[in-house]
Scaffold this motif. Sequence first.
Motif, short mmCIF file in Angstrom:
data_model
loop_
_atom_site.label_atom_id
_atom_site.label_comp_id
_atom_site.label_asym_id
_atom_site.label_seq_id
_atom_site.Cartn_x
_atom_site.Cartn_y
_atom_site.Cartn_z
N VAL A 166 -14.17 13.05 17.67
CA VAL A 166 -13.12 12.04 17.57
C VAL A 166 -12.86 11.69 16.11
N PHE A 167 -13.94 11.54 15.32
CA PHE A 167 -13.77 11.17 13.91
C PHE A 167 -12.99 12.25 13.15
N VAL A 168 -13.42 13.49 13.28
CA VAL A 168 -12.77 14.57 12.54
C VAL A 168 -11.35 14.79 13.06
N GLY A 169 -11.17 14.74 14.38
CA GLY A 169 -9.83 14.92 14.93
C GLY A 169 -8.87 13.84 14.48
N CYS A 170 -9.32 12.57 14.49
CA CYS A 170 -8.45 11.48 14.04
C CYS A 170 -8.15 11.58 12.55
N ALA A 171 -9.18 11.94 11.76
CA ALA A 171 -8.94 12.08 10.32
C ALA A 171 -7.95 13.21 10.04
N THR A 172 -8.09 14.31 10.75
CA THR A 172 -7.15 15.42 10.57
C THR A 172 -5.75 15.04 11.03
N LEU A 173 -5.67 14.34 12.15
CA LEU A 173 -4.35 13.93 12.66
C LEU A 173 -3.68 12.94 11.70
N GLY A 174 -4.48 12.00 11.14
CA GLY A 174 -3.90 11.06 10.18
C GLY A 174 -3.38 11.77 8.93
N ALA A 175 -4.16 12.74 8.43
CA ALA A 175 -3.70 13.49 7.26
C ALA A 175 -2.48 14.34 7.60
N ALA A 176 -2.45 14.91 8.80
CA ALA A 176 -1.30 15.72 9.20
C ALA A 176 -0.04 14.85 9.32
N TYR A 177 -0.19 13.64 9.88
CA TYR A 177 0.97 12.75 9.96
C TYR A 177 1.43 12.34 8.57
N LEU A 178 0.46 12.10 7.67
CA LEU A 178 0.82 11.76 6.29
C LEU A 178 1.58 12.90 5.63
N ALA A 179 1.18 14.14 5.93
CA ALA A 179 1.88 15.30 5.37
C ALA A 179 3.25 15.47 6.01
N LEU A 180 3.34 15.20 7.31
CA LEU A 180 4.61 15.34 8.01
C LEU A 180 5.59 14.23 7.64
N ASN A 181 5.07 13.02 7.44
CA ASN A 181 5.92 11.87 7.15
C ASN A 181 5.32 11.07 6.01
N PRO A 182 5.39 11.60 4.79
CA PRO A 182 4.76 10.88 3.66
C PRO A 182 5.54 9.63 3.32
N PRO A 183 4.85 8.56 2.90
CA PRO A 183 5.56 7.35 2.48
C PRO A 183 6.22 7.55 1.13
N ASP A 184 7.13 6.66 0.81
CA ASP A 184 7.80 6.70 -0.48
C ASP A 184 6.91 6.02 -1.51
N VAL A 185 5.95 6.77 -2.04
CA VAL A 185 5.01 6.19 -3.00
C VAL A 185 5.69 5.85 -4.32
N SER A 186 6.87 6.42 -4.57
CA SER A 186 7.56 6.12 -5.83
C SER A 186 8.07 4.68 -5.86
N ALA A 187 8.04 4.00 -4.70
CA ALA A 187 8.48 2.60 -4.66
C ALA A 187 7.43 1.64 -5.19
N VAL A 188 6.25 2.14 -5.54
CA VAL A 188 5.21 1.27 -6.09
C VAL A 188 5.72 0.66 -7.39
N PRO A 189 5.65 -0.66 -7.55
CA PRO A 189 6.18 -1.28 -8.77
C PRO A 189 5.37 -0.89 -10.00
N GLY A 190 6.00 -1.01 -11.15
CA GLY A 190 5.31 -0.75 -12.40
C GLY A 190 5.82 0.46 -13.15
N ARG A 191 6.90 1.07 -12.67
CA ARG A 191 7.40 2.27 -13.34
C ARG A 191 7.98 1.93 -14.71
N THR A 192 8.67 0.82 -14.83
CA THR A 192 9.28 0.43 -16.11
C THR A 192 8.84 -0.98 -16.47
N ALA A 193 8.90 -1.29 -17.73
CA ALA A 193 8.58 -2.62 -18.21
C ALA A 193 9.61 -3.02 -19.25
N ARG A 194 9.76 -4.33 -19.42
CA ARG A 194 10.73 -4.82 -20.39
C ARG A 194 10.19 -4.64 -21.80
N PRO A 195 10.95 -4.02 -22.69
CA PRO A 195 10.48 -3.87 -24.08
C PRO A 195 10.25 -5.22 -24.73
#
Length: 844
Positions: free
Chosen positions: A571-600
């Motif tokens: 169950v542990f390995v199957g769930c971990a694999t399934l979670g990683a597979a879902y992450l690969a199939l539907n990755p989140p938009d990690v580029s939305a993490v704040p901090g890309r730009t700052a005010r000069p």
Amino acid sequence: MTTPLATVGSIKVKFGVLVVVSVLVAAVTGALGVGADVPFALALPVTVALALGVTQLLAVGMTSPLREMTDAARRMARGDYSARVTDDSSDEVGELARAFNQMSAELATVDREQRELVATVSHELRTPLAGLTAVLENLADGVVPSDEVHLEAAVGQARRLSALVTDLLDLSRVDAGVTALGLAELSVGELLDEVVADLVPTGRGVSFHVDADPALTVRADRARLRQLLTNLLDNAVRHSPERGTVRVTAAPAGDRWDLEVADSGPGVAPADRERAFERFGTLGSDPGAAGGGGTGLGLAIARWVAGLHGGTVRFVDPPAGTTGAVVRADLPLDPPPRPAAVPVPVAVPTPEAATMSAPAPAPTPTAVPPAASPVIDPLFGRHWPDVPGGRRDVVLVAAGVGVLAGVLLPYRDPGLAMFLVLAAAGASVWWAARHRRDPFTVTCMVLGALCCLPVVLLDAPWIGVLCVFAGVASMIIGVTRGTRIPEYVVAGIAWPLSAIRGLPWLGRSVRGIVGDGKAPRIAVTVAWSVLGLLVFGVLFASADAVVAGWADSVLPDLTIQSFVFRVFVAVFVGCATLGAAYLALNPPDVSAVPGRTARPAARRFEWLVPVLVVDAVVAVFVAAQAAVLFGGHDYVQRTTGLTYAEYVHQGFGQLTVATLLTLLVVWAASRRVGTDPRDVLAMRLSLGLLCALTLVVVVSALHRMHLYQQAYGFTQARLVVDVFEGWLGLVVLAVAVAGLVRWGTWVPRFAFVTGVVGLLGIAAINPDAWIARHNIERYVDTGKVDTAYLAGLSDDAVPALLSLPEPLRTEALGDRRPADDDWLEWNLGRSRAQDDLADRLAGG
């Protein structure tokens, strides 16, 4: 999919059952794990996963009507009243859903009646308006004199329009379910003459031939009957050819009377005759067909009026040898009395009721309930939307990896079995990846595959664990395609969160596996069969020694305890694999993490002064290192009172931290630099100087570690820290290059990839064997060796340790003996050690 708790009549009871069952499942799973000696780190995630799965199973459909109502309300706000929600639950939510569906149906009826009223008004006002227009045009053109007679005709038409509007309002009340009739004696012939007189001035080149019994007197609602006659005659006029003839016949027939209106048009096919009486009905592409070329409201209203009087209206076959359409109205001479308010049933016209009264409003079609967005969608926002549909193949492959792990991994040392499981899990994740052809994703997947090799090539568990973690990180970062350090952190967090984010997708995928009730439910059949085999097999094996002996001969290592442990691993390995597979199939938009730009910074000194201060401090340290370099050991002893070995050991950790802080300073200062060329130049000079001085710090740290290892020996931790410091120096160099080209988006990926490559480099030199060889070389030079430490190294060091003289060799080897591994535990490092140890024992 209906919720298993659909029959429970209270939402409170449902939530209570949900909590009790989830807690019970968690408690039983935890107890089984403790009884099977499952490690806590393995038992906890499996228990949480099973509890979440049971919760999802029981909670299916509990709140979906509420979300469906939200979506349906939005559609209704846009004018779409066809939305319906699932109302099969017995609790308060189900009652609310049924009330919502009823409200939606009533609103749809009201909306339809309003639309039909507008169309009916347009249709009914056309004929009197045409007559009034013709009269007024004749008056304006001087065709007829403006005398009292002709003006009275115009006023009569206007009054008729007013009366017609009143009638149409009555029609709207009829559609709402009630109507009333005002019956009075009237002459059918006179009424026909009036209707024909109204139609003649419309300008249509059609003649009328009226044959009505002069003595035909009936009781009827004059306005309604006039409406019926006008619509029938107008329909015949519109579908007669130019200079055609419309024949009207009215005659008594016992206690009833018949009205026939025949035109000289193309007629109506028998299959299309009933559709002519439907509202907005069409009769195909023939514009000349009766009831065609318009909306069909005229004949629909005519049938409604006939029905109010207790009669019928229908098409009949024309006489032999003639063409055209013939409409016959069959009405009573004295209609039965009607109450002031009579409900009008809502029904769908049927062929058997072809001559029934008014056409009932068409019922609103039952709409498919809108797909409710999962309740967890707001938790992740627009940055991690759910993937549509399901992927049963991904779920089945992940389950297969879990079963493989449950069969191969327990009670075996790391080796070929673990390599096979890791390779299968990685391959399934790459196969499910949405962007598996992206160059960065491919690079990370290759690195992840290489990180699996130490498990089967080396016996050292520490480097194997580090490589596995690095491989998992490569896989997660690769499929999410991050470009910054915060994005890498978010990608790592997203992996366990996929157990929640992917629950709706998992439910759709599982439904695709078990079928919808019509397809063969193979998976369910297999599951029940396996469950029956296990339950009854365990019972009979525990009750009968002969059965237990047979079971042991087939499955010699399978006990209740080992089976539970294997299930936890699966169950542990199957769930971990399934979670990683879902992450690969539907990755989140990690580029939305704040901090890309700052005010000069508004002023240059805000960032330049701190950087110059750090430059000065690092320069002082570099000057001190130069003094030590030229002064030698005596200078260190004289100024510090420390031996050189103690001196070099004293500050290695601090130098490593200083290197990391330097990278932080460079990152923070570069974000505050504006676009002014002078600011850019100042940044390159100050931060470039800081990077150059930091490289000197890195060289000093590496030199200190080398001297310390020469003095005190080589260990695993010192080797890793040495490589880590060298990697930091490489990152500092990359940062310096990025500062020159003013394009540093590649630095995080470069740092990550080179870090994994550096770890693979440690694995490639066979670290335990390398450490053993260098300690032996130090023994040859100094006569000093820590055999207790060497005894704790893995079997990778055995070939090197055998070169030690006795008794040091025996002390370093400890109690090592050739292991009895099966082929699934095969490991190159242990295999070589076993061969060497076997040769040593054979040689005495």
